[in-house]
Structures are given as C-alpha cells and as structure tokens.
Design a protein around this motif. Structure first.
Motif, PDB file in Angstrom:
ATOM      1  N   PHE A  83      -6.462   5.505  -0.169  1.00  8.88           N
ATOM      2  CA  PHE A  83      -6.319   4.301  -0.967  1.00  8.88           C
ATOM      3  C   PHE A  83      -7.021   4.482  -2.311  1.00  8.88           C
ATOM      4  CE2 PHE A  83      -5.902   2.983   3.395  1.00  8.88           C
ATOM      5  CZ  PHE A  83      -4.870   2.054   3.356  1.00  8.88           C
ATOM      6  N   ALA A  96      -8.161  -4.354  -6.938  1.00  9.88           N
ATOM      7  CA  ALA A  96      -6.895  -3.891  -6.387  1.00  9.88           C
ATOM      8  C   ALA A  96      -7.153  -2.780  -5.394  1.00  9.88           C
ATOM      9  CB  ALA A  96      -5.986  -3.383  -7.509  1.00  9.88           C
ATOM     10  N   SER A  97      -6.233  -2.668  -4.446  1.00  7.76           N
ATOM     11  CA  SER A  97      -6.295  -1.595  -3.458  1.00  7.76           C
ATOM     12  C   SER A  97      -4.857  -1.189  -3.156  1.00  7.76           C
ATOM     13  CB  SER A  97      -6.995  -2.086  -2.189  1.00  7.76           C
ATOM     14  OG  SER A  97      -7.014  -1.060  -1.221  1.00  7.76           O
ATOM     15  N   VAL A  98      -4.518   0.054  -3.478  1.00  9.42           N
ATOM     16  CA  VAL A  98      -3.155   0.543  -3.325  1.00  9.42           C
ATOM     17  C   VAL A  98      -3.178   1.820  -2.515  1.00  9.42           C
ATOM     18  CG1 VAL A  98      -1.123   1.385  -4.570  1.00  9.42           C
ATOM     19  CG2 VAL A  98      -2.520  -0.427  -5.567  1.00  9.42           C
ATOM     20  N   GLU A  99      -2.289   1.898  -1.511  1.00 12.34           N
ATOM     21  CA  GLU A  99      -2.193   3.138  -0.753  1.00 12.34           C
ATOM     22  C   GLU A  99      -1.585   4.209  -1.642  1.00 12.34           C
ATOM     23  OE1 GLU A  99      -0.200   5.109   3.228  1.00 12.34           O
ATOM     24  OE2 GLU A  99      -0.017   2.947   2.932  1.00 12.34           O
ATOM     25  N   ASP A 100      -2.229   5.344  -1.671  1.00 13.14           N
ATOM     26  CA  ASP A 100      -1.770   6.480  -2.472  1.00 13.14           C
ATOM     27  C   ASP A 100      -1.017   7.406  -1.528  1.00 13.14           C
ATOM     28  OD1 ASP A 100      -1.348   8.401  -4.366  1.00 13.14           O
ATOM     29  OD2 ASP A 100      -3.461   8.819  -4.750  1.00 13.14           O
ATOM     30  N   HIS A 108       0.190   5.623 -11.037  1.00 14.11           N
ATOM     31  CA  HIS A 108       0.531   4.218 -10.920  1.00 14.11           C
ATOM     32  C   HIS A 108      -0.493   3.294 -11.577  1.00 14.11           C
ATOM     33  CE1 HIS A 108      -1.999   5.256  -7.520  1.00 14.11           C
ATOM     34  NE2 HIS A 108      -2.422   4.025  -7.556  1.00 14.11           N
ATOM     35  N   ASP A 109      -1.538   3.849 -12.134  1.00 15.72           N
ATOM     36  CA  ASP A 109      -2.566   3.022 -12.783  1.00 15.72           C
ATOM     37  C   ASP A 109      -2.019   2.413 -14.062  1.00 15.72           C
ATOM     38  OD1 ASP A 109      -4.294   3.716 -10.828  1.00 15.72           O
ATOM     39  OD2 ASP A 109      -5.496   5.093 -12.038  1.00 15.72           O
TER      40      ASP A 109
END
Length: 110
Positions: A83, A96-100, A108-109
């Motif tokens: 993440f 924010a918390s995004v699965e990488d 994606h930043d």
C-alpha cells in the motif's frame, strides 16, 4: 590576431557569466530535503501512523513537499499486498491509502 583575442575574450566572458549564473542558482535553490523542517510530525510518527492504518510493516518512506503542503509517502506491506499511504506532515492523519498492485514508482501520485 585581433580577431582571436576578441573571440577568446568573448568565450571567457560567456564562461564567467555562466559560472556566476550557476553559482547564483545554486545559492537560491536549497536542498529539497530541508523542507522537512516545516513538518510538525517526524518521519517515525508518520511511519507508525501508516503502519497502524494498514496493519502492516513499512518498507520505505519519504517526505514530499508540494502545493498542498508536506506529506509523508509511506510504502507499507500487509498480508502480501503493498500500500502507498500518504500521511499529512502537519497532524499525522492518513490522507490516502492505495493498494500498489505493481511497483509503478508512484505513477498514480498527484
């Protein structure tokens, strides 16, 4: 002979001007890492916040200073997933918390 002297002087003057410009620009732009001094929370606190949010272990972290202020970008591994967690450098809250899914070098930043 006079032409060689004129060309040599012109080249020397251009070199001196370039060196002075470079020295001025280097003086005006401090190291990007110094912007971390504006953060109210430490990198350690940001990592702890990100690890708690995702229930995982941090693999890397860095401070970024953008138009919206300071943010810590923490990469956290949890349950065989990675993440990218953004933590506000002012209050330590997760923004924010995004699965990488792939190691995309943060494409994606914002």
């Amino acid at each position: 002979m006079k032409r060689r002297t004129t060309i040599s002087l012109a080249v020397a003057a251009a070199g001196a001007l370039a060196a002075a410009t470079f020295a001025y620009a280097a003086h005006e732009r401090p190291n990007d890492a110094l912007s971390v001094l504006q953060a109210r929370i430490s990198l350690v606190q940001a990592v702890a916040s990100a690890e708690q949010h995702v229930q995982g272990k941090a693999a890397s972290a860095e401070y970024e200073h953008g138009a919206r202020g300071g943010v810590y970008d923490v990469e956290v591994v949890s349950a065989n997933k990675v993440f990218d967690v953004k933590v506000d450098a002012t209050d330590g809250k997760v923004i924010a918390s995004v699965e990488d899914r792939n190691d995309r070098e943060d494409d994606h930043d914002d």
